[in-house]
Write a protein that holds these residues in place. Structure first.
Motif, PDB file in Angstrom:
ATOM      1  N   ALA A   1       0.512   2.047  -9.884  1.00 13.81           N
ATOM      2  CA  ALA A   1       0.012   0.684 -10.035  1.00 13.81           C
ATOM      3  C   ALA A   1       1.012  -0.190 -10.776  1.00 13.81           C
ATOM      4  N   ARG A   2       1.662   0.382 -11.756  1.00 15.16           N
ATOM      5  CA  ARG A   2       2.645  -0.381 -12.521  1.00 15.16           C
ATOM      6  C   ARG A   2       3.837  -0.776 -11.647  1.00 15.16           C
ATOM      7  N   ILE A   3       4.304   0.129 -10.820  1.00 16.29           N
ATOM      8  CA  ILE A   3       5.442  -0.177  -9.944  1.00 16.29           C
ATOM      9  C   ILE A   3       5.059  -1.248  -8.932  1.00 16.29           C
ATOM     10  N   LYS A   4       3.874  -1.109  -8.331  1.00 20.63           N
ATOM     11  CA  LYS A   4       3.391  -2.150  -7.417  1.00 20.63           C
ATOM     12  C   LYS A   4       3.341  -3.498  -8.123  1.00 20.63           C
ATOM     13  N   SER A   5       2.877  -3.490  -9.362  1.00 18.62           N
ATOM     14  CA  SER A   5       2.741  -4.710 -10.139  1.00 18.62           C
ATOM     15  C   SER A   5       4.103  -5.296 -10.512  1.00 18.62           C
TER      16      SER A   5
ATOM     17  N   SER B   1       0.814  -1.224   0.000  1.00 13.49           N
ATOM     18  CA  SER B   1       0.000   0.000   0.000  1.00 13.49           C
ATOM     19  C   SER B   1       0.840   1.264   0.000  1.00 13.49           C
ATOM     20  N   LYS B   2       2.101   1.166   0.454  1.00 15.06           N
ATOM     21  CA  LYS B   2       2.962   2.341   0.518  1.00 15.06           C
ATOM     22  C   LYS B   2       4.029   2.353  -0.573  1.00 15.06           C
ATOM     23  N   VAL B   3       3.992   1.388  -1.463  1.00 15.44           N
ATOM     24  CA  VAL B   3       4.928   1.376  -2.593  1.00 15.44           C
ATOM     25  C   VAL B   3       4.473   2.401  -3.627  1.00 15.44           C
TER      26      VAL B   3
ATOM     27  N   GLY C   1      13.977   1.984  -2.742  1.00 14.04           N
ATOM     28  CA  GLY C   1      13.549   3.203  -3.416  1.00 14.04           C
ATOM     29  C   GLY C   1      12.050   3.388  -3.399  1.00 14.04           C
ATOM     30  N   ALA C   2      11.318   2.326  -3.782  1.00 17.48           N
ATOM     31  CA  ALA C   2       9.872   2.438  -3.991  1.00 17.48           C
ATOM     32  C   ALA C   2       9.092   2.604  -2.701  1.00 17.48           C
ATOM     33  N   LEU C   3       9.636   2.107  -1.591  1.00 18.98           N
ATOM     34  CA  LEU C   3       8.980   2.254  -0.293  1.00 18.98           C
ATOM     35  C   LEU C   3       9.701   3.275   0.575  1.00 18.98           C
ATOM     36  N   MET C   4      10.933   2.979   0.973  1.00 21.23           N
ATOM     37  CA  MET C   4      11.617   3.810   1.966  1.00 21.23           C
ATOM     38  C   MET C   4      11.921   5.208   1.445  1.00 21.23           C
ATOM     39  N   VAL C   5      12.651   5.302   0.342  1.00 21.79           N
ATOM     40  CA  VAL C   5      13.059   6.624  -0.151  1.00 21.79           C
ATOM     41  C   VAL C   5      11.851   7.433  -0.604  1.00 21.79           C
ATOM     42  N   ASP C   6      10.942   6.809  -1.343  1.00 25.32           N
ATOM     43  CA  ASP C   6       9.780   7.552  -1.834  1.00 25.32           C
ATOM     44  C   ASP C   6       8.956   8.116  -0.683  1.00 25.32           C
ATOM     45  N   GLN C   7       8.735   7.310   0.357  1.00 22.86           N
ATOM     46  CA  GLN C   7       7.957   7.792   1.488  1.00 22.86           C
ATOM     47  C   GLN C   7       8.689   8.885   2.264  1.00 22.86           C
ATOM     48  N   ILE C   8      10.006   8.765   2.379  1.00 20.90           N
ATOM     49  CA  ILE C   8      10.758   9.783   3.117  1.00 20.90           C
ATOM     50  C   ILE C   8      10.774  11.102   2.357  1.00 20.90           C
TER      51      ILE C   8
ATOM     52  N   GLU D   1      21.609  -7.048  -7.394  1.00 25.48           N
ATOM     53  CA  GLU D   1      21.506  -5.941  -6.441  1.00 25.48           C
ATOM     54  C   GLU D   1      21.522  -4.613  -7.191  1.00 25.48           C
ATOM     55  N   GLY D   2      22.388  -4.529  -8.192  1.00 26.41           N
ATOM     56  CA  GLY D   2      22.425  -3.317  -9.008  1.00 26.41           C
ATOM     57  C   GLY D   2      21.108  -3.054  -9.709  1.00 26.41           C
ATOM     58  N   PHE D   3      20.461  -4.112 -10.193  1.00 29.85           N
ATOM     59  CA  PHE D   3      19.155  -3.973 -10.841  1.00 29.85           C
ATOM     60  C   PHE D   3      18.172  -3.267  -9.913  1.00 29.85           C
ATOM     61  N   GLY D   4      18.115  -3.717  -8.644  1.00 34.02           N
ATOM     62  CA  GLY D   4      17.182  -3.111  -7.700  1.00 34.02           C
ATOM     63  C   GLY D   4      17.513  -1.666  -7.387  1.00 34.02           C
ATOM     64  N   PHE D   5      18.805  -1.347  -7.265  1.00 36.39           N
ATOM     65  CA  PHE D   5      19.178   0.047  -7.008  1.00 36.39           C
ATOM     66  C   PHE D   5      18.934   0.921  -8.241  1.00 36.39           C
ATOM     67  N   VAL D   6      19.144   0.378  -9.417  1.00 37.97           N
ATOM     68  CA  VAL D   6      18.815   1.127 -10.639  1.00 37.97           C
ATOM     69  C   VAL D   6      17.314   1.396 -10.688  1.00 37.97           C
ATOM     70  N   TYR D   7      16.503   0.398 -10.344  1.00 39.57           N
ATOM     71  CA  TYR D   7      15.058   0.594 -10.310  1.00 39.57           C
ATOM     72  C   TYR D   7      14.693   1.678  -9.296  1.00 39.57           C
ATOM     73  N   SER D   8      15.444   1.738  -8.199  1.00 39.90           N
ATOM     74  CA  SER D   8      15.174   2.732  -7.155  1.00 39.90           C
ATOM     75  C   SER D   8      15.530   4.156  -7.559  1.00 39.90           C
ATOM     76  N   LEU D   9      16.277   4.325  -8.637  1.00 39.65           N
ATOM     77  CA  LEU D   9      16.623   5.682  -9.094  1.00 39.65           C
ATOM     78  C   LEU D   9      15.379   6.506  -9.401  1.00 39.65           C
ATOM     79  N   ARG D  10      14.295   5.839  -9.772  1.00 45.03           N
ATOM     80  CA  ARG D  10      13.063   6.553 -10.157  1.00 45.03           C
ATOM     81  C   ARG D  10      12.532   7.428  -9.031  1.00 45.03           C
ATOM     82  N   PHE D  11      12.881   7.125  -7.793  1.00 46.92           N
ATOM     83  CA  PHE D  11      12.257   7.779  -6.649  1.00 46.92           C
ATOM     84  C   PHE D  11      13.119   8.892  -6.050  1.00 46.92           C
ATOM     85  N   LEU D  12      14.258   9.146  -6.659  1.00 48.89           N
ATOM     86  CA  LEU D  12      15.158  10.176  -6.160  1.00 48.89           C
ATOM     87  C   LEU D  12      14.680  11.543  -6.608  1.00 48.89           C
ATOM     88  N   ARG D  13      14.735  12.473  -5.690  1.00 49.16           N
ATOM     89  CA  ARG D  13      14.216  13.817  -5.960  1.00 49.16           C
ATOM     90  C   ARG D  13      15.328  14.839  -5.804  1.00 49.16           C
TER      91      ARG D  13
END
Length: 405
Positions: free
Chosen positions: A125-129, A108-110, A184-191, A338-350
């Motif tokens: 919805a796409r990211i959650k999916s 719910s928080k992704v 990225g999708a949960l922790m960084v985005d919410q922060i 691991e790099g794949f997940g951190f690359v995916y997390s780049l989307r949430f950086l502001r």
């Protein structure tokens, strides 16, 4: 040593002239009492609370562990992600009974921040999916092949030194993809895009109530204080001493762990203290009703957390490249997962002092396609990994060599 933007710090009890704030009388003075630890009291009672964030970190931890339990079903793993408590025997998937009783949820928080996704439900919805699809693929693609040697185009196991990794047909460890993408999708985005956002901190009557010290019903804190603490909780929610978390960095499997890793690099050795001091001073500024200083600290946190994610993305891309050169495919695939997940997390950086992301969805999709096209990690070459690393580093004030160190 890496160049960092200057950190705005105030000593305990420093008097602030508010003449630079047009909304305040020019003669008004604000005193910010900045404690040495993240401890804030009202009527001798702590006003710091982030139990929901701690619960979600623990839910995520159990989910990642369960993705390596070959007896788990798709339904039980998805229930750990969504916590809908409506699936019969799978409705209590957590070992920690308190999590089964919780109304909180990872899913719910992704991609659910106010600033990035409140008007972008389709992408949310796409990211959650995406994350859900990796959970399903672990069960349907990898689990059946746990005793099969992986090869290009076939899921299975691959040796990594004394460890065994379980990878997809493209060489991706889905458990690592979920783990690092949630950072990225949960922790960084919410922060950075939600709880530290002006749209959340100042929503409704929050500012007026904070000015008047009106606490939330039945609580010791104002709503604004609580929102700031919830951001803090996504980074320090499992700290043994929540008021002094730097003494034991690395206590979870998510953002805190990788803040510790980056902080251990001499090129970034002050990054953890920068973030903690900004959290602490920003919270003290809320108590003092100085919202300009509060917002300055939020920008510091955004800047430093963006660096953490970008540094680790480059680190793993480069580590994977080096392992491939050494014919260590198991080690390479683990690093690249691991790099794949951190690359995916780049989307949430502001970007600090901006509502703009460092990387758009299209940027990140391009990176993901570069990692997974054809036979994925089996085919990837050094030039591709170097190109991605260069593109990421160019957004920041550090080099690929510093991040890879």
């Amino acid at each position: 040593m890496m160049r960092m933007k200057p950190l705005i710090l105030l000593a305990f009890g420093l008097v602030f002239l508010a003449s630079c704030d047009d909304e305040m009388p020019k003669s008004e003075e604000i005193t910010i009492e900045n404690p040495t630890t993240y401890e804030f009291l009202r009527n001798n009672e702590s006003t710091v609370s982030f139990s929901g964030q701690t619960a979600r970190i623990n839910m995520g931890t159990e989910l990642i562990g369960a993705m390596m339990d070959f007896d788990k079903t798709t339904e039980s793993l998805l229930e750990m992600y969504a916590n809908q408590t409506a699936l019969g025997a799978d409705a209590n998937p957590y070992a920690d009974a308190s999590l089964n009783e919780s109304t909180k949820s990872v899913k719910s928080k992704v991609a659910a921040s106010s600033d990035f996704f409140s008007t972008n439900s389709g992408e949310s919805a796409r990211i959650k999916s995406d994350i859900e699809s990796w959970i399903v693929a672990q069960v349907e693609e990898v689990f059946p092949n746990k005793d099969v040697l992986a090869e290009s185009g076939r899921a299975g196991q691959i040796a990594d030194g004394s460890s065994v990794r379980y990878v997809s047909a493209k060489g991706l460890e889905y458990n690592q993809a979920v783990n690092k993408s949630l950072i990225g999708a949960l922790m960084v985005d919410q922060i950075v895009n939600n709880y530290l956002s002006i749209s959340v901190l100042d929503a409704g009557d929050n500012m007026a109530n904070n000015d008047a010290d009106i606490v939330a019903e039945g609580k010791s804190y104002t709503t604004m204080e609580h929102k700031w603490d919830e951001a803090y909780g996504y980074l320090f929610g499992l700290a043994r001493d929540e008021s002094n978390p730097l003494a034991t960095l690395g206590e979870d499997s998510f953002l805190n762990k990788y803040l510790s890793r980056v902080n251990d690099d001499s090129d970034f050795e002050n990054i953890a203290s920068d973030i903690f001091e900004a959290f602490k001073l920003g919270r003290a500024a809320i108590v003092a009703k100085d919202y300009q200083v509060r917002d300055q600290q939020a920008e510091i946190i955004r800047d430093r957390l963006a660096q953490v994610i970008a540094v680790r993305a480059i680190y793993y891309l480069q580590s994977g490249k080096n392992a491939i050169a050494s014919d260590d495919l198991g080690g390479a695939f683990h690093d690249l997962s691991e790099g794949f997940g951190f690359v995916y997390s780049l989307r949430f950086l502001r970007q600090a002092n901006s509502n703009n992301p460092y990387f758009t969805r299209e940027d990140v999709d391009g990176f993901v396609n570069m990692l997974t096209e054809g036979n994925g990690f089996w085919d990837i070459d050094a030039a591709t990994l170097d190109s991605m690393s260069d593109i990421i580093a160019d957004k920041f004030d550090f080099t690929v060599a510093q991040a890879a160190g």
